[in-house]
Design a protein around this motif. Structure first.
Motif, PDB file in Angstrom:
ATOM      1  N   ASN A 188     -10.531  -9.672  -7.092  1.00 44.53           N
ATOM      2  CA  ASN A 188      -9.724 -10.886  -7.296  1.00 44.53           C
ATOM      3  C   ASN A 188      -9.004 -10.870  -8.640  1.00 44.53           C
ATOM      4  O   ASN A 188      -7.875 -11.316  -8.745  1.00 44.53           O
ATOM      5  CB  ASN A 188     -10.600 -12.145  -7.233  1.00 44.53           C
ATOM      6  CG  ASN A 188     -11.448 -12.209  -5.978  1.00 44.53           C
ATOM      7  OD1 ASN A 188     -11.312 -11.370  -5.087  1.00 44.53           O
ATOM      8  ND2 ASN A 188     -12.335 -13.186  -5.893  1.00 44.53           N
ATOM      9  N   HIS A 189      -9.682 -10.371  -9.659  1.00 44.56           N
ATOM     10  CA  HIS A 189      -9.031 -10.341 -10.971  1.00 44.56           C
ATOM     11  C   HIS A 189      -8.476  -8.967 -11.352  1.00 44.56           C
ATOM     12  O   HIS A 189      -7.278  -8.810 -11.562  1.00 44.56           O
ATOM     13  CB  HIS A 189      -9.978 -10.851 -12.060  1.00 44.56           C
ATOM     14  CG  HIS A 189      -9.448 -10.564 -13.430  1.00 44.56           C
ATOM     15  ND1 HIS A 189      -8.212 -11.028 -13.862  1.00 44.56           N
ATOM     16  CD2 HIS A 189      -9.928  -9.796 -14.449  1.00 44.56           C
ATOM     17  CE1 HIS A 189      -7.970 -10.584 -15.085  1.00 44.56           C
ATOM     18  NE2 HIS A 189      -8.985  -9.828 -15.460  1.00 44.56           N
ATOM     19  N   LEU A 190      -9.351  -7.945 -11.463  1.00 48.21           N
ATOM     20  CA  LEU A 190      -8.874  -6.675 -12.042  1.00 48.21           C
ATOM     21  C   LEU A 190      -7.808  -5.987 -11.176  1.00 48.21           C
ATOM     22  O   LEU A 190      -6.824  -5.456 -11.702  1.00 48.21           O
ATOM     23  CB  LEU A 190     -10.058  -5.735 -12.304  1.00 48.21           C
ATOM     24  CG  LEU A 190     -10.945  -6.175 -13.482  1.00 48.21           C
ATOM     25  CD1 LEU A 190     -12.233  -5.356 -13.534  1.00 48.21           C
ATOM     26  CD2 LEU A 190     -10.187  -6.076 -14.813  1.00 48.21           C
ATOM     27  N   GLY A 191      -7.968  -6.021  -9.858  1.00 45.19           N
ATOM     28  CA  GLY A 191      -6.959  -5.442  -8.964  1.00 45.19           C
ATOM     29  C   GLY A 191      -5.619  -6.127  -9.173  1.00 45.19           C
ATOM     30  O   GLY A 191      -4.572  -5.481  -9.331  1.00 45.19           O
ATOM     31  N   MET A 226       2.748  -3.584   3.908  1.00 47.09           N
ATOM     32  CA  MET A 226       2.436  -2.391   3.112  1.00 47.09           C
ATOM     33  C   MET A 226       0.964  -2.387   2.761  1.00 47.09           C
ATOM     34  O   MET A 226       0.374  -3.438   2.499  1.00 47.09           O
ATOM     35  CB  MET A 226       3.266  -2.397   1.827  1.00 47.09           C
ATOM     36  CG  MET A 226       4.742  -2.164   2.109  1.00 47.09           C
ATOM     37  SD  MET A 226       5.663  -2.018   0.584  1.00 47.09           S
ATOM     38  CE  MET A 226       4.901  -0.565  -0.088  1.00 47.09           C
ATOM     39  N   HIS A 227       0.384  -1.196   2.749  1.00 44.57           N
ATOM     40  CA  HIS A 227      -1.047  -1.112   2.478  1.00 44.57           C
ATOM     41  C   HIS A 227      -1.375  -1.342   1.003  1.00 44.57           C
ATOM     42  O   HIS A 227      -0.751  -0.772   0.118  1.00 44.57           O
ATOM     43  CB  HIS A 227      -1.613   0.253   2.904  1.00 44.57           C
ATOM     44  CG  HIS A 227      -3.091   0.314   2.740  1.00 44.57           C
ATOM     45  ND1 HIS A 227      -3.691   0.880   1.639  1.00 44.57           N
ATOM     46  CD2 HIS A 227      -4.080  -0.186   3.497  1.00 44.57           C
ATOM     47  CE1 HIS A 227      -5.008   0.735   1.748  1.00 44.57           C
ATOM     48  NE2 HIS A 227      -5.268   0.098   2.871  1.00 44.57           N
ATOM     49  N   LEU A 228      -2.358  -2.198   0.778  1.00 44.85           N
ATOM     50  CA  LEU A 228      -2.864  -2.421  -0.590  1.00 44.85           C
ATOM     51  C   LEU A 228      -4.329  -2.814  -0.500  1.00 44.85           C
ATOM     52  O   LEU A 228      -4.688  -3.798   0.151  1.00 44.85           O
ATOM     53  CB  LEU A 228      -2.084  -3.564  -1.272  1.00 44.85           C
ATOM     54  CG  LEU A 228      -2.699  -4.105  -2.580  1.00 44.85           C
ATOM     55  CD1 LEU A 228      -2.707  -3.043  -3.673  1.00 44.85           C
ATOM     56  CD2 LEU A 228      -1.950  -5.346  -3.069  1.00 44.85           C
ATOM     57  N   ASP A 229      -5.177  -2.016  -1.151  1.00 44.67           N
ATOM     58  CA  ASP A 229      -6.584  -2.398  -1.276  1.00 44.67           C
ATOM     59  C   ASP A 229      -6.838  -2.699  -2.749  1.00 44.67           C
ATOM     60  O   ASP A 229      -6.872  -1.789  -3.581  1.00 44.67           O
ATOM     61  CB  ASP A 229      -7.491  -1.263  -0.784  1.00 44.67           C
ATOM     62  CG  ASP A 229      -8.961  -1.657  -0.868  1.00 44.67           C
ATOM     63  OD1 ASP A 229      -9.270  -2.733  -1.443  1.00 44.67           O
ATOM     64  OD2 ASP A 229      -9.807  -0.884  -0.372  1.00 44.67           O
ATOM     65  N   LEU A 230      -7.006  -3.978  -3.039  1.00 43.79           N
ATOM     66  CA  LEU A 230      -7.162  -4.392  -4.443  1.00 43.79           C
ATOM     67  C   LEU A 230      -8.491  -3.973  -5.040  1.00 43.79           C
ATOM     68  O   LEU A 230      -8.693  -4.100  -6.248  1.00 43.79           O
ATOM     69  CB  LEU A 230      -7.002  -5.911  -4.544  1.00 43.79           C
ATOM     70  CG  LEU A 230      -5.556  -6.394  -4.361  1.00 43.79           C
ATOM     71  CD1 LEU A 230      -5.532  -7.843  -3.923  1.00 43.79           C
ATOM     72  CD2 LEU A 230      -4.768  -6.207  -5.652  1.00 43.79           C
ATOM     73  N   VAL A 279      -3.864   0.386  -5.853  1.00 48.74           N
ATOM     74  CA  VAL A 279      -2.889  -0.500  -6.503  1.00 48.74           C
ATOM     75  C   VAL A 279      -1.699   0.326  -7.007  1.00 48.74           C
ATOM     76  O   VAL A 279      -0.539  -0.015  -6.767  1.00 48.74           O
ATOM     77  CB  VAL A 279      -3.544  -1.288  -7.662  1.00 48.74           C
ATOM     78  CG1 VAL A 279      -2.494  -2.046  -8.473  1.00 48.74           C
ATOM     79  CG2 VAL A 279      -4.607  -2.256  -7.125  1.00 48.74           C
ATOM     80  N   LYS A 280      -2.003   1.446  -7.679  1.00 49.75           N
ATOM     81  CA  LYS A 280      -0.923   2.288  -8.219  1.00 49.75           C
ATOM     82  C   LYS A 280      -0.064   2.881  -7.094  1.00 49.75           C
ATOM     83  O   LYS A 280       1.151   2.931  -7.192  1.00 49.75           O
ATOM     84  CB  LYS A 280      -1.519   3.427  -9.058  1.00 49.75           C
ATOM     85  CG  LYS A 280      -2.135   2.925 -10.363  1.00 49.75           C
ATOM     86  CD  LYS A 280      -2.732   4.085 -11.138  1.00 49.75           C
ATOM     87  CE  LYS A 280      -3.872   3.611 -12.007  1.00 49.75           C
ATOM     88  NZ  LYS A 280      -4.836   4.655 -12.343  1.00 49.75           N
ATOM     89  N   PHE A 283     -19.746  -3.128  -5.256  1.00 45.47           N
ATOM     90  CA  PHE A 283     -18.802  -2.652  -6.272  1.00 45.47           C
ATOM     91  C   PHE A 283     -17.501  -2.118  -5.683  1.00 45.47           C
ATOM     92  O   PHE A 283     -17.460  -1.669  -4.553  1.00 45.47           O
ATOM     93  CB  PHE A 283     -19.488  -1.571  -7.121  1.00 45.47           C
ATOM     94  CG  PHE A 283     -20.690  -2.111  -7.848  1.00 45.47           C
ATOM     95  CD1 PHE A 283     -20.539  -2.762  -9.065  1.00 45.47           C
ATOM     96  CD2 PHE A 283     -21.961  -2.034  -7.288  1.00 45.47           C
ATOM     97  CE1 PHE A 283     -21.636  -3.301  -9.719  1.00 45.47           C
ATOM     98  CE2 PHE A 283     -23.062  -2.577  -7.936  1.00 45.47           C
ATOM     99  CZ  PHE A 283     -22.903  -3.213  -9.160  1.00 45.47           C
ATOM    100  N   THR A 284     -16.457  -2.167  -6.509  1.00 50.44           N
ATOM    101  CA  THR A 284     -15.164  -1.604  -6.106  1.00 50.44           C
ATOM    102  C   THR A 284     -15.218  -0.082  -6.226  1.00 50.44           C
ATOM    103  O   THR A 284     -16.197   0.472  -6.748  1.00 50.44           O
ATOM    104  CB  THR A 284     -14.036  -2.102  -7.025  1.00 50.44           C
ATOM    105  OG1 THR A 284     -14.259  -1.559  -8.336  1.00 50.44           O
ATOM    106  CG2 THR A 284     -13.985  -3.619  -7.101  1.00 50.44           C
TER     107      THR A 284
END
Ligand code: NDP
Length: 315
Positions: A112-115, A57-61, A67-68, A100-101
């Motif tokens: 690594n952390h907030l996602g 499944m696709h997820l880009d942190l 994420v949502k 930056f994200t």
């Protein structure tokens, strides 16, 4: 019944090896949460994971919207969630300028952390609803964030300071891109993100273990010197790091062995203790390791949690 586990960053290294180890037991279906669908598909195939044992499944942190979206898509699958492994990470040891994200956070801490913070907070409800006998939320830590170890003392050392850059939004504009408010350093940003991962695991434990019975744990899988994590390092480093770890520090661990270690933390009946940071000794036996003072600072964990909630829009 078969357990259902989400592993982020399962397209390479530790994530892939643990996906394989869990799938091979025949007791787990692995949801590989990856930013590059094709790469993940190729990786799963070449690792020989049987088709019926995984779903990609696709997820880009590095995007809170992604994420949502991932959480919505996962819920639509109709599968239970029995374990979640926050494994993905970026490491930019030679970067001299921050990147930056999608939401404007420095990339290492943002990803690594907030996602993972948003992902695990949203999926906590799904874990709660599972009827699996031992539900677990694992956040991969690292020795490099632990200044009570030799490896953790290689400069630049991790330190979150008074979190002034973090509370300012970590955006490099009206605040520093570093958590402690200092000058940008890619290697330090990674180590800081790992301290956040370990603090988050403990704060989860304090807030939710008793009521939910969920096991919250972190681990240092050993130095897996061959993974993609070091892809942005200088070529000489990439050449010398694996033999250095193998013959000098003797901390080297193969991807296969590290995958087995992470799989143990997900499913071994003897590793159910919550709030623990696992490590392995030379004979590959697991033990509860000590975290550095900062990585086990209760007050800092609470503050870091509250700021994280604001940054990801949960508060
Ligand atoms: P890899 O680089 O091989 O794997 C990292 C994974 O994270 C890849 O699958 C990568 O995807 C994924 N990823 C990166 N950015 C994102 C993003 N924005 N969204 C979704 N996925 C993303 O490294 P490792 O296997 O070594 O690292 C795995 C974990 O182990 C990390 O948490 C790391 O901190 C930890 N660790 C590693 C050690 C080591 O010695 N290697 C030691 C201690 C801890 P893609 O394939 O698309 O690039």
């Amino acid at each position: 019944r078969t357990g259902s586990v989400i592993i982020t960053g399962a397209s390479s290294g530790l994530g892939l090896a643990s996906a394989k180890a869990l799938a091979e037991t025949g007791k787990w279906h692995v949801i590989m949460a990856c930013r590059d669908f094709l790469k993940a598909e190729r990786a799963a195939k070449s690792a020989g994971i049987a088709k019926e044992n995984y779903t990609i499944m696709h997820l880009d942190l590095s995007s809170l919207d992604s994420v949502k979206q991932f959480v919505d898509n996962f819920r639509r699958l109709g599968r239970p969630l029995d374990a979640l492994v926050c494994n993905a990470a970026v490491y930019q040891p030679t970067a001299t300028e921050p990147t930056f994200t999608a939401d404007g956070f420095e990339l290492s801490v943002g990803t690594n952390h907030l996602g993972h913070f948003l992902l695990s907070r949203l999926l906590l409800d799904d874990l709660k609803q599972s009827d699996y006998p031992s539900k677990r939320l694992i956040i991969v830590g690292s020795i490099t964030g632990n200044t009570n170890t030799l490896a953790g003392n290689v400069p630049p050392k991790a330190s979150l300071g008074d979190l002034r850059g973090f509370s300012g939004g970590l955006n490099g504009l009206n605040s520093s891109a570093m958590i402690d408010g200092g000058k940008f350093d890619g290697a330090k940003a990674y180590k800081d993100s790992k301290v956040c991962n370990m603090l988050t695991m403990q704060e989860f434990h304090r807030r939710f273990h008793e009521d939910t019975g969920i096991t919250f744990a972190s681990l240092y899988p050993g130095c897996i010197a061959t993974t993609g994590l070091f892809r942005e390092h200088i070529p000489l480093f990439r050449l010398l790091f694996p033999p250095f770890q193998k013959y000098v520090t003797k901390g080297f661990v193969s991807e296969e062995e590290s995958g087995k270690r992470l799989a143990q933390v997900v499913s071994d009946p003897s590793l159910t203790k919550s709030g623990v940071y696992w490590s392995w000794n030379k004979d590959s036996a697991s033990f509860e390791n000590q975290l550095s003072q900062e990585a086990s600072d209760v007050e800092k964990a609470r503050k870091m949690w509250e700021i994280s909630e604001k940054l990801v829009g949960l508060a």
